[in-house]
Design a protein around this motif. Sequence first.
Motif, mmCIF file in Angstrom:
data_model
loop_
_atom_site.group_PDB
_atom_site.id
_atom_site.type_symbol
_atom_site.label_atom_id
_atom_site.label_comp_id
_atom_site.label_asym_id
_atom_site.label_seq_id
_atom_site.Cartn_x
_atom_site.Cartn_y
_atom_site.Cartn_z
ATOM 1 N N TYR A 167 42.669 38.528 33.694
ATOM 2 C CA TYR A 167 42.016 39.576 34.489
ATOM 3 C C TYR A 167 41.201 38.952 35.615
ATOM 4 O O TYR A 167 41.242 39.421 36.760
ATOM 5 N N SER A 170 43.719 37.415 38.269
ATOM 6 C CA SER A 170 44.591 38.329 39.008
ATOM 7 C C SER A 170 43.851 39.431 39.734
ATOM 8 O O SER A 170 44.375 39.995 40.706
ATOM 9 N N ASP A 171 42.616 39.758 39.303
ATOM 10 C CA ASP A 171 41.911 40.886 39.899
ATOM 11 C C ASP A 171 40.554 40.527 40.505
ATOM 12 O O ASP A 171 40.198 41.045 41.558
ATOM 13 N N ARG A 174 41.491 36.430 43.182
ATOM 14 C CA ARG A 174 42.900 36.113 43.413
ATOM 15 C C ARG A 174 43.084 34.856 44.264
ATOM 16 O O ARG A 174 44.149 34.254 44.271
ATOM 17 N N ARG A 224 51.008 40.989 43.282
ATOM 18 C CA ARG A 224 49.664 40.477 43.597
ATOM 19 C C ARG A 224 49.724 39.235 44.468
ATOM 20 O O ARG A 224 48.865 39.032 45.326
#
Length: 225
Positions: A167, A170-171, A174, A224
């Motif tokens: 998490y 990736s969020d 990044r 992403r």
Amino acid sequence: AAVAFALRVPNLELLFPSVEEYSHINAAKQIVQGAPIGSVYERGMWLVTWPISLMFRVFGYELWAARLLGVVFNVLAVFPLYVLTRKINRPVAVLSVLLFVTSPWMIAMSRVVREYAYYPFFFSVTVYVMVLLLEQIPDRFRIDRDWKVILNPRVLLLGLILALPPYYASDIDRLSTFKLILIAYIVLGFFLFLKIDLRYRKNLVILLVFMGIALKSASYLHRRY
């Protein structure tokens, strides 16, 4: 840990900051001076920059204070590294820690205001939690016989902890190379797959779930990055 600290902490302020260090240091100063977090250098914000801003509030704008935090986290890595490699045996654990403690490259990386000083701690903790999770899953897993293991509070807690690094990578950040930890999750998935009794037909549902998670994760990461 004492030896690691003694090798890393002397003369932290001796060398001028490298180009990358300035980005974190200046952003931390701006935060202390009241700048919104979203308006400053973003990469490594929650892993490096924001904690350094707290060090500046306590010790003032000192280069050694900014670097000290990375040294501390780098030294703390000896503990998860030891308990992780202790799963093999004690001599391997001792040798692993000694190599880490005395590595010139690791010593150098621990003394700069960059994410790489922090990675050994967080990566070692993550992999250790993966090993603990694997130990909770019985070999030749069968869904109708062993499904209660998945709902075990310890397994759920370990799973929750393991959900945090992806998490973050990736969020939350990044731009960070912290995303390299995702390679370990591929290895974890492989070893979990080996735990399944592939000859047992009722386990087909687990295989379908594995495939779904893998495809969904690949699609998400592709969007992403």
